[in-house]
Design a protein around this motif. Structure first.
Motif, PDB file in Angstrom:
ATOM      1  N   SER A  76      29.163  37.139  15.084  1.00  0.00           N
ATOM      2  CA  SER A  76      28.345  37.714  14.007  1.00  0.00           C
ATOM      3  C   SER A  76      27.912  39.112  14.392  1.00  0.00           C
ATOM      4  N   ILE A  77      27.641  39.921  13.375  1.00  0.00           N
ATOM      5  CA  ILE A  77      27.038  41.246  13.533  1.00  0.00           C
ATOM      6  C   ILE A  77      25.800  41.246  12.655  1.00  0.00           C
ATOM      7  N   SER A  78      24.643  41.182  13.282  1.00  0.00           N
ATOM      8  CA  SER A  78      23.418  40.926  12.526  1.00  0.00           C
ATOM      9  C   SER A  78      22.888  42.165  11.819  1.00  0.00           C
ATOM     10  N   LYS A  79      22.950  43.326  12.452  1.00  0.00           N
ATOM     11  CA  LYS A  79      22.394  44.521  11.810  1.00  0.00           C
ATOM     12  C   LYS A  79      23.050  45.770  12.379  1.00  0.00           C
ATOM     13  N   ILE A  80      23.028  46.819  11.570  1.00  0.00           N
ATOM     14  CA  ILE A  80      23.441  48.156  11.994  1.00  0.00           C
ATOM     15  C   ILE A  80      22.306  49.086  11.606  1.00  0.00           C
ATOM     16  N   TYR A  87      23.544  48.792  16.945  1.00  0.00           N
ATOM     17  CA  TYR A  87      23.949  47.606  16.194  1.00  0.00           C
ATOM     18  C   TYR A  87      23.870  46.398  17.110  1.00  0.00           C
ATOM     19  N   SER A  88      23.664  45.235  16.512  1.00  0.00           N
ATOM     20  CA  SER A  88      23.510  43.981  17.258  1.00  0.00           C
ATOM     21  C   SER A  88      24.682  43.070  16.951  1.00  0.00           C
ATOM     22  N   CYS A 181      31.671  52.208  15.684  1.00  0.00           N
ATOM     23  CA  CYS A 181      30.809  51.735  16.767  1.00  0.00           C
ATOM     24  C   CYS A 181      31.676  51.093  17.842  1.00  0.00           C
ATOM     25  N   SER A 182      31.390  51.419  19.086  1.00  0.00           N
ATOM     26  CA  SER A 182      32.213  50.964  20.208  1.00  0.00           C
ATOM     27  C   SER A 182      31.504  49.894  21.016  1.00  0.00           C
TER      28      SER A 182
END
Length: 438
Positions: A76-80, A87-88, A181-182
């Motif tokens: 999952s990617i929770s926020k940017i 980003y998380s 984003c890396s």
């Protein structure tokens, strides 16, 4: 014959007994848990394995570096966060390498692998995330980590972690932008002479299906290498670039359409009577303050960068149009007062001319012939030089006062210029070249 019969029966009984014992031995269940314990004690027992020493390289030579293959599973990617530029992400991180010291007998293929939950029992690569801000492991209900040791000495390390990573952003095209984003992983202490990270062949990065982000869409991801050289040596590094595209529908509804509505509402002032001063002033000031509040709210969610963003151009021009509508009323009010002053001067002049007309009546009777001649000359001039009026002048002649003309011109000029600005704005930012964007 009587003696041979008992001997045959005894032989068959003995054969049956041997067959039964053999079947029981074949069908006896092997306690694999006990075998695992014995094998672990054998390969990891005291004096048998040293976790401080790295495994040998290719072909068992100690001079070659240890190869560690890495793959990721993005859960999952929770926020940017645009303001903090971070980003998380939550992911399952896996490493795999060969340690020939951990080879064991697989009992004819019945023992596929051994499982450990303590990472300090075997040698581990010193990998770290170079662009990490915060991170933590997951320990509910048990630590989400395991180590699998295969019969040929291969070691698989898997762990679930959550990371907050830095993501430097270029916001010149915000909110019509794309951000990369890396996720960077490197060795902290082992140089490339001792340790080399490689992406796992086939499918190094996996993404969960139906990945949902509130304001972005993950378009694609790319894997690459990013080895770094310092004064202490060269260190192996891996990176994965995640390309995010910002969802524009949210900003269209929350920013662009409300700004357009405020600009159009400010044009209502052009259709109000020039004498309705309170109404026009209240409308202009209200739209100006609302537009300023909208601009402040937008900038509050963004970092204070030194360059101009696409949203700054939009809000700046909209604010200029609203402010221009307020200034237009100031100009109309000034022109209206100027018209009244001019009418008063004309009225005074007409009264003075009427007073002097009676005094000059006698002289006008004496100069009848000369006046007739002058009147004939004026008529000839009028016929020789007829007044030519184009369409615009004829249309503007319907509005005798300058203040009314200013309002009429503004009704046409403001919407036309705003439409041209929209055409230029959307043509520039929506149909831009991809090379320029990159």
């Amino acid at each position: 014959m009587d003696v041979s019969r008992p001997s045959c029966a005894a032989f068959f009984c003995l054969l049956l007994l041997c067959f039964t014992q053999f079947a029981e031995c074949v069908n006896a269940k092997i306690n694999f848990r006990e075998k695992e314990k014995q094998i672990l004690d054998q390969i990891l027992g005291p004096g048998r394995y040293d976790a401080r020493i790295r495994p040998s390289g290719i072909n068992g030579t100690g001079e070659a570096p240890t190869l560690v293959r890495v793959n990721l599973y993005l859960r999952s990617i929770s926020k940017i966060d645009d303001y903090k530029m971070e980003y998380s992400v939550q992911l399952t991180f896996r490493e795999q390498w060969l340690d020939e010291r951990l080879k064991f007998n697989n009992l004819g293929g019945r023992l596929k692998y051994l499982t450990l939950t303590e990472a300090n029992r075997v040698w581990m690569p010193d990998l770290f995330f170079s662009n990490e801000k915060e991170g933590h492991f997951h320990n509910i209900i048990m630590p989400n980590v395991y180590i699998r040791i295969f019969p040929n000495g291969n070691v698989l390390y898997s762990i679930r972690i959550s990371l907050t990573l830095s993501c430097p952003m270029n916001l010149k095209l915000y909110p019509l932008d794309k951000q990369t984003c890396s996720l960077r992983m490197a060795s902290y202490g082992w140089t490339t002479d001792d340790l080399v990270f490689l992406w796992k062949e086939g499918d190094p990065v996996q993404v969960v299906k139906n990945l949902h982000l509130p304001r972005f869409t993950l378009e694609k991801f790319l894997t690459d290498y990013c080895n770094s050289k310092t004064n202490t040596g060269e260190y192996s590094c891996l990176k994965v670039d995640l390309l995010f595209k910002r969802e524009f529908s949210y900003y269209l509804i929350q920013i662009y359409i409300p700004c357009c509505m405020l600009v159009i509402v400010s044009w209502v002032s052009f259709w109000l009577d020039q004498g309705a001063v309170p109404a026009r002033v209240s409308l202009g000031v209200t739209t100006l303050l609302t537009m300023a509040t909208q601009t402040s709210g937008i900038n509050a969610s963004l970092p204070p960068v030194s360059y101009t963003k696409a949203i700054d151009v939009w809000t700046g021009v909209c604010l200029t149009f609203v402010f221009g509508a307020l200034l237009e009323f100031a100009l109309v009010n000034y022109a209206s007062r100027s018209n009244k002053h001019r009418e008063n001067l004309k009225k005074t002049r007409r009264e003075m001319e009427a007073a002097t007309a009676n005094l000059d009546a006698a002289s006008d009777l004496l100069d009848t012939d000369s006046n007739a001649t002058f009147a004939m000359m004026r008529q000839c001039e009028v016929h020789m030089n007829p007044a030519r009026k184009n369409c615009c002048r004829l249309w503007m002649s319907k509005f005798p006062t300058r203040s009314k003309r200013i309002d009429v011109i503004s009704r046409i000029t403001f919407p036309l210029v705003f439409a041209l600005f929209n055409l230029a704005y959307w043509s520039t930012y929506l149909f831009r070249d991809e090379d320029e964007e990159n």
